[in-house]
Write a protein that holds these residues in place. Structure first.
Motif, PDB file in Angstrom:
ATOM      1  N   ASN A  54     -22.801  82.603  59.978  1.00 16.00           N
ATOM      2  CA  ASN A  54     -23.466  82.218  61.220  1.00 16.00           C
ATOM      3  C   ASN A  54     -22.931  80.874  61.696  1.00 16.00           C
ATOM      4  OD1 ASN A  54     -24.780  80.299  59.556  1.00 16.00           O
ATOM      5  ND2 ASN A  54     -26.466  81.695  59.177  1.00 16.00           N
ATOM      6  N   ALA A  55     -23.447  80.423  62.813  1.00 11.74           N
ATOM      7  CA  ALA A  55     -23.124  79.110  63.362  1.00 11.74           C
ATOM      8  C   ALA A  55     -24.449  78.395  63.575  1.00 11.74           C
ATOM      9  CB  ALA A  55     -22.379  79.257  64.684  1.00 11.74           C
ATOM     10  N   GLU A  56     -24.403  77.100  63.928  1.00 13.86           N
ATOM     11  CA  GLU A  56     -25.636  76.387  64.229  1.00 13.86           C
ATOM     12  C   GLU A  56     -25.409  75.393  65.348  1.00 13.86           C
ATOM     13  OE1 GLU A  56     -29.373  74.125  62.075  1.00 13.86           O
ATOM     14  OE2 GLU A  56     -27.561  74.495  60.906  1.00 13.86           O
ATOM     15  N   VAL A  57     -26.379  75.358  66.258  1.00 10.80           N
ATOM     16  CA  VAL A  57     -26.400  74.383  67.335  1.00 10.80           C
ATOM     17  C   VAL A  57     -27.660  73.552  67.146  1.00 10.80           C
ATOM     18  CG1 VAL A  57     -26.542  74.038  69.827  1.00 10.80           C
ATOM     19  CG2 VAL A  57     -25.215  75.951  68.908  1.00 10.80           C
ATOM     20  N   ILE A  58     -27.519  72.229  67.156  1.00 12.25           N
ATOM     21  CA  ILE A  58     -28.649  71.315  67.001  1.00 12.25           C
ATOM     22  C   ILE A  58     -28.708  70.439  68.243  1.00 12.25           C
ATOM     23  CG2 ILE A  58     -29.613  69.398  65.672  1.00 12.25           C
ATOM     24  CD1 ILE A  58     -28.021  70.482  63.243  1.00 12.25           C
ATOM     25  N   PHE A  59     -29.875  70.413  68.889  1.00 12.80           N
ATOM     26  CA  PHE A  59     -30.080  69.569  70.061  1.00 12.80           C
ATOM     27  C   PHE A  59     -31.154  68.545  69.723  1.00 12.80           C
ATOM     28  CE2 PHE A  59     -32.229  68.530  74.094  1.00 12.80           C
ATOM     29  CZ  PHE A  59     -31.154  67.977  74.765  1.00 12.80           C
ATOM     30  N   VAL A  60     -30.789  67.267  69.734  1.00  6.74           N
ATOM     31  CA  VAL A  60     -31.719  66.195  69.376  1.00  6.74           C
ATOM     32  C   VAL A  60     -32.557  65.815  70.588  1.00  6.74           C
ATOM     33  CG1 VAL A  60     -31.909  63.827  68.521  1.00  6.74           C
ATOM     34  CG2 VAL A  60     -30.153  65.338  67.596  1.00  6.74           C
ATOM     35  N   ALA A  82     -25.140  68.969  68.562  1.00 10.02           N
ATOM     36  CA  ALA A  82     -24.120  69.147  67.527  1.00 10.02           C
ATOM     37  C   ALA A  82     -23.890  70.640  67.343  1.00 10.02           C
ATOM     38  CB  ALA A  82     -24.584  68.523  66.223  1.00 10.02           C
ATOM     39  N   TYR A  83     -22.639  71.024  67.142  1.00  6.91           N
ATOM     40  CA  TYR A  83     -22.288  72.425  66.948  1.00  6.91           C
ATOM     41  C   TYR A  83     -21.530  72.565  65.643  1.00  6.91           C
ATOM     42  CZ  TYR A  83     -19.877  76.899  67.654  1.00  6.91           C
ATOM     43  OH  TYR A  83     -19.383  78.165  67.506  1.00  6.91           O
ATOM     44  N   CYS A  84     -21.993  73.456  64.771  1.00  2.84           N
ATOM     45  CA  CYS A  84     -21.301  73.774  63.522  1.00  2.84           C
ATOM     46  C   CYS A  84     -20.861  75.234  63.602  1.00  2.84           C
ATOM     47  CB  CYS A  84     -22.222  73.546  62.323  1.00  2.84           C
ATOM     48  SG  CYS A  84     -21.399  73.838  60.741  1.00  2.84           S
ATOM     49  N   PRO A  85     -19.573  75.480  63.850  1.00  2.83           N
ATOM     50  CA  PRO A  85     -19.095  76.861  63.960  1.00  2.83           C
ATOM     51  C   PRO A  85     -19.089  77.580  62.606  1.00  2.83           C
ATOM     52  CG  PRO A  85     -17.480  75.289  64.836  1.00  2.83           C
ATOM     53  CD  PRO A  85     -18.526  74.505  64.121  1.00  2.83           C
ATOM     54  N   LYS A  86     -19.039  78.896  62.667  1.00  2.00           N
ATOM     55  CA  LYS A  86     -18.904  79.717  61.473  1.00  2.00           C
ATOM     56  C   LYS A  86     -17.701  79.236  60.670  1.00  2.00           C
ATOM     57  CE  LYS A  86     -18.134  84.548  60.195  1.00  2.00           C
ATOM     58  NZ  LYS A  86     -17.987  85.921  60.731  1.00  2.00           N
ATOM     59  N   GLY A  87     -17.877  79.118  59.348  1.00  2.00           N
ATOM     60  CA  GLY A  87     -16.790  78.696  58.473  1.00  2.00           C
ATOM     61  C   GLY A  87     -16.715  77.195  58.267  1.00  2.00           C
ATOM     62  N   TYR A 104     -34.203  70.629  68.022  1.00  2.00           N
ATOM     63  CA  TYR A 104     -34.265  72.087  68.026  1.00  2.00           C
ATOM     64  C   TYR A 104     -32.928  72.569  67.482  1.00  2.00           C
ATOM     65  CZ  TYR A 104     -38.509  72.170  70.775  1.00  2.00           C
ATOM     66  OH  TYR A 104     -39.800  72.013  71.188  1.00  2.00           O
ATOM     67  N   ALA A 105     -32.961  73.658  66.731  1.00  2.00           N
ATOM     68  CA  ALA A 105     -31.741  74.238  66.183  1.00  2.00           C
ATOM     69  C   ALA A 105     -31.765  75.742  66.400  1.00  2.00           C
ATOM     70  CB  ALA A 105     -31.608  73.923  64.702  1.00  2.00           C
TER      71      ALA A 105
END
Length: 111
Positions: A54-60, A82-87, A104-105
């Motif tokens: 999966n990936a994750e997007v975090i909005f502060v 912040a964006y954490c792509p797959k891998g 929020y994530a």
């Protein structure tokens, strides 16, 4: 669909993913996507972890902290995403001594 975070139960997750202190979170999860409202108190963190499926997007939305993005430290402030792509891997740390880090994530499963 409306996700009503103010009326959801808050979970307290100590040492989440090997992090420090506790992570307070409200989570919506339909099996395809997790959407979370989270708070890290001063000194709390989410431990470093990889996103293999999966990936994750975090909005502060309040406070600031330190993002560790594939091993590189970066400052993350309210209004930033912040964006954490797959891998890839990341960690989130509330490095403030006085203010909560609220965000929020969104974690969609990727195929």
């Amino acid at each position: 669909m409306i996700i009503d975070f103010p009326n959801m139960i808050v979970e307290s997750l100590p040492n989440f993913k090997g992090g420090e202190k506790e992570y307070s979170v409200q989570t919506y999860n339909d099996g395809e996507c997790k959407i979370m409202h989270g708070i890290l108190i001063p000194g709390a963190s989410i431990g470093e972890h990889a996103h293999e499926t999966n990936a994750e997007v975090i909005f502060v939305i309040a406070g600031s902290g330190t993002l560790i993005d594939d091993g590189e430290k970066k400052v993350l402030r309210a209004g930033q995403c912040a964006y954490c792509p797959k891998g890839h891997s990341h960690s989130l740390i509330n490095s403030s001594e006085t203010d909560d880090l609220e965000f929020y994530a969104c974690v969609p499963e990727l195929r």
